[in-house]
Design an enzyme around this catalytic site. Structure first.
Site, PDB file in Angstrom:
ATOM      1  N   GLU A  34      -4.500   2.202  -3.045  1.00 43.88           N
ATOM      2  CA  GLU A  34      -5.613   2.555  -2.469  1.00 43.88           C
ATOM      3  C   GLU A  34      -5.441   3.661  -1.225  1.00 43.88           C
ATOM      4  O   GLU A  34      -6.440   4.093  -0.670  1.00 43.88           O
ATOM      5  CB  GLU A  34      -6.493   1.450  -1.848  1.00 43.88           C
ATOM      6  CG  GLU A  34      -6.006   0.753  -0.590  1.00 43.88           C
ATOM      7  CD  GLU A  34      -7.070   0.555   0.234  1.00 43.88           C
ATOM      8  OE1 GLU A  34      -8.522   0.622  -0.212  1.00 43.88           O
ATOM      9  OE2 GLU A  34      -6.942   0.014   1.316  1.00 43.88           O
ATOM     10  N   ASN A  35      -4.182   3.733  -0.873  1.00 41.35           N
ATOM     11  CA  ASN A  35      -4.051   4.821  -0.079  1.00 41.35           C
ATOM     12  C   ASN A  35      -3.106   5.986  -0.465  1.00 41.35           C
ATOM     13  O   ASN A  35      -2.454   6.810   0.183  1.00 41.35           O
ATOM     14  CB  ASN A  35      -3.204   4.247   1.294  1.00 41.35           C
ATOM     15  CG  ASN A  35      -4.032   3.406   2.160  1.00 41.35           C
ATOM     16  OD1 ASN A  35      -3.879   2.278   2.166  1.00 41.35           O
ATOM     17  ND2 ASN A  35      -5.173   3.800   2.870  1.00 41.35           N
ATOM     18  N   HIS A  52      -3.451  -4.167   2.787  1.00 37.87           N
ATOM     19  CA  HIS A  52      -4.300  -3.828   3.653  1.00 37.87           C
ATOM     20  C   HIS A  52      -3.814  -3.434   4.850  1.00 37.87           C
ATOM     21  O   HIS A  52      -4.144  -2.453   5.479  1.00 37.87           O
ATOM     22  CB  HIS A  52      -5.688  -4.669   3.576  1.00 37.87           C
ATOM     23  CG  HIS A  52      -6.462  -3.939   4.418  1.00 37.87           C
ATOM     24  ND1 HIS A  52      -7.150  -2.764   4.517  1.00 37.87           N
ATOM     25  CD2 HIS A  52      -7.166  -4.432   5.811  1.00 37.87           C
ATOM     26  CE1 HIS A  52      -7.725  -2.477   5.368  1.00 37.87           C
ATOM     27  NE2 HIS A  52      -8.172  -3.248   6.139  1.00 37.87           N
ATOM     28  N   HIS A  75      -6.628  -8.278  -1.050  1.00 36.36           N
ATOM     29  CA  HIS A  75      -6.801  -7.147  -0.027  1.00 36.36           C
ATOM     30  C   HIS A  75      -7.593  -7.272   1.279  1.00 36.36           C
ATOM     31  O   HIS A  75      -8.670  -7.226   1.171  1.00 36.36           O
ATOM     32  CB  HIS A  75      -7.216  -5.738  -0.620  1.00 36.36           C
ATOM     33  CG  HIS A  75      -7.028  -4.423   0.032  1.00 36.36           C
ATOM     34  ND1 HIS A  75      -5.893  -3.714  -0.016  1.00 36.36           N
ATOM     35  CD2 HIS A  75      -7.996  -3.693   0.763  1.00 36.36           C
ATOM     36  CE1 HIS A  75      -5.993  -2.774   0.726  1.00 36.36           C
ATOM     37  NE2 HIS A  75      -7.130  -2.609   1.181  1.00 36.36           N
ATOM     38  N   ASP A 101       0.786  -1.242  -0.082  1.00 35.84           N
ATOM     39  CA  ASP A 101       0.121   0.017  -0.029  1.00 35.84           C
ATOM     40  C   ASP A 101       0.971   1.131   0.038  1.00 35.84           C
ATOM     41  O   ASP A 101       1.607   1.389   0.814  1.00 35.84           O
ATOM     42  CB  ASP A 101      -1.120   0.067   1.293  1.00 35.84           C
ATOM     43  CG  ASP A 101      -1.832  -1.339   1.384  1.00 35.84           C
ATOM     44  OD1 ASP A 101      -3.212  -0.888   1.391  1.00 35.84           O
ATOM     45  OD2 ASP A 101      -1.540  -2.382   1.341  1.00 35.84           O
ATOM     46  N   ASN A 123     -10.645  -1.308  -0.005  1.00 30.52           N
ATOM     47  CA  ASN A 123     -11.745  -0.664   0.753  1.00 30.52           C
ATOM     48  C   ASN A 123     -11.732   0.702   0.360  1.00 30.52           C
ATOM     49  O   ASN A 123     -12.905   1.239   0.695  1.00 30.52           O
ATOM     50  CB  ASN A 123     -11.921  -1.493   2.256  1.00 30.52           C
ATOM     51  CG  ASN A 123     -10.618  -0.801   2.993  1.00 30.52           C
ATOM     52  OD1 ASN A 123      -9.506  -1.189   2.580  1.00 30.52           O
ATOM     53  ND2 ASN A 123     -10.842   0.035   3.793  1.00 30.52           N
ATOM     54  N   HIS A 124     -10.876   1.442   0.320  1.00 24.50           N
ATOM     55  CA  HIS A 124     -10.750   2.886   0.001  1.00 24.50           C
ATOM     56  C   HIS A 124     -10.925   3.355  -1.350  1.00 24.50           C
ATOM     57  O   HIS A 124     -10.934   4.453  -1.771  1.00 24.50           O
ATOM     58  CB  HIS A 124      -9.746   3.553   0.720  1.00 24.50           C
ATOM     59  CG  HIS A 124      -9.528   3.522   2.115  1.00 24.50           C
ATOM     60  ND1 HIS A 124     -10.536   3.433   3.098  1.00 24.50           N
ATOM     61  CD2 HIS A 124      -8.529   2.920   3.099  1.00 24.50           C
ATOM     62  CE1 HIS A 124     -10.190   3.200   4.232  1.00 24.50           C
ATOM     63  NE2 HIS A 124      -8.839   2.825   4.545  1.00 24.50           N
TER      64      HIS A 124
END
Length: 268
Positions: free
Chosen positions: A39-40, A177, A152, A8, A67-68
């Site tokens: 995703e971050n 994740h 993830h 990530d 999830n983001h």
């Protein structure tokens, strides 16, 4: 095929670390494919078209999500038209795609499947059933010699189970994740390279990328506290895997830790 999986990527500091370290690593190792979880990448939470495009411009071939993924609404449209940006396959009726099939300049094909877990997370489609559908779709597209899976998920057991579920059917399965790297990399009996979590690419003088003070206050008071990204001890955490092009079986696996060089002391 030589593959690099990058954990990530946390905000600008993570992207800047890749900017500094990725080209040299690719040249040194002769890496063919770079997959990064993005995703971050937008301020530590979510992805934007700009941060995904930045990762691709840095030499990442495929950007995966989690999830983001839906934090920034403009990213949904980007997922629709950029085949190198994926979101988890088992999100129902979502924009974009969770399976990508790609061809290297020399004609070798590889696929990337992005999944998201359910344990301690949202009650989405079962990833173990969804990946069967993804593999069926991949076969209908003509298949690929090399299959890469980004799982993830929060629970180590769920990620580890996915490795065994796909042993012999995927070339590599890595977890993302938690932002905490695990030391369990191995090649399973069927030839699938596995690690439970890649860790993060970002500031390790932190609590999973965030300044410790805010995280501590949240735990102490049980009240919402604004989070701020940390900036110290920035590292790239990644997995290097070499895969046999003919069989799709992994033949080498190595966890990598790359650190930015310390700043030179000021000259008086």
């Amino acid at each position: 095929m030589k593959i690099l999986g990058i954990g990530d990527v946390i905000g600008r500091v993570g992207r800047d670390a890749l900017r500094a370290l990725l080209p040299g690593l690719v040249a040194e190792r002769g890496i063919d494919v770079v997959v990064a979880n993005g995703e971050n990448s937008a301020g530590g939470l979510g992805t934007t078209p700009e941060t995904a495009a930045d990762l691709l411009a840095l030499g990442v071939h495929v950007v995966t999500g989690g999830n983001h993924t839906w934090k920034h609404k403009e990213y949904a449209g980007y997922l629709e038209h950029e085949p190198r940006a994926l979101r988890p396959f088992n999100y129902p009726a979502a924009p974009g795609r969770g399976l990508g099939l790609y061809t290297l300049p020399d004609g070798r094909r590889y696929a990337v499947i992005n999944l998201i877990g359910r344990t301690f997370m949202a009650p989405l489609e079962n990833p173990f059933l969804a990946v069967e559908r993804a593999l069926t779709e991949l076969a209908a597209l003509g298949g690929a010699e090399v299959v890469i899976v980004d799982m993830h998920a929060e629970a180590t057991s769920e990620k580890r189970a996915m490795c065994w579920h796909l042993d012999g059917r995927a070339s590599v399965v890595w977890g993302t994740h938690t932002h905490v790297p695990t030391a369990d990399e191995e090649i399973l009996p069927g030839g699938t390279a596995c690690v439970t979590d890649l860790g993060m690419t970002g500031p390790y003088a932190s609590v999973i990328g965030l300044e410790p003070a805010g995280s501590i206050k949240r735990f102490v008071t049980s009240r919402p506290v604004p989070y701020r990204l940390a900036e110290s001890n920035v590292q790239v955490r990644a997995l290097f895997v070499e895969v046999d092009d003919q069989t799709g079986r992994a033949r080498a696996i190595e966890r990598l830790v790359l650190r930015l060089p310390a700043a030179a002391p000021a000259v008086s």
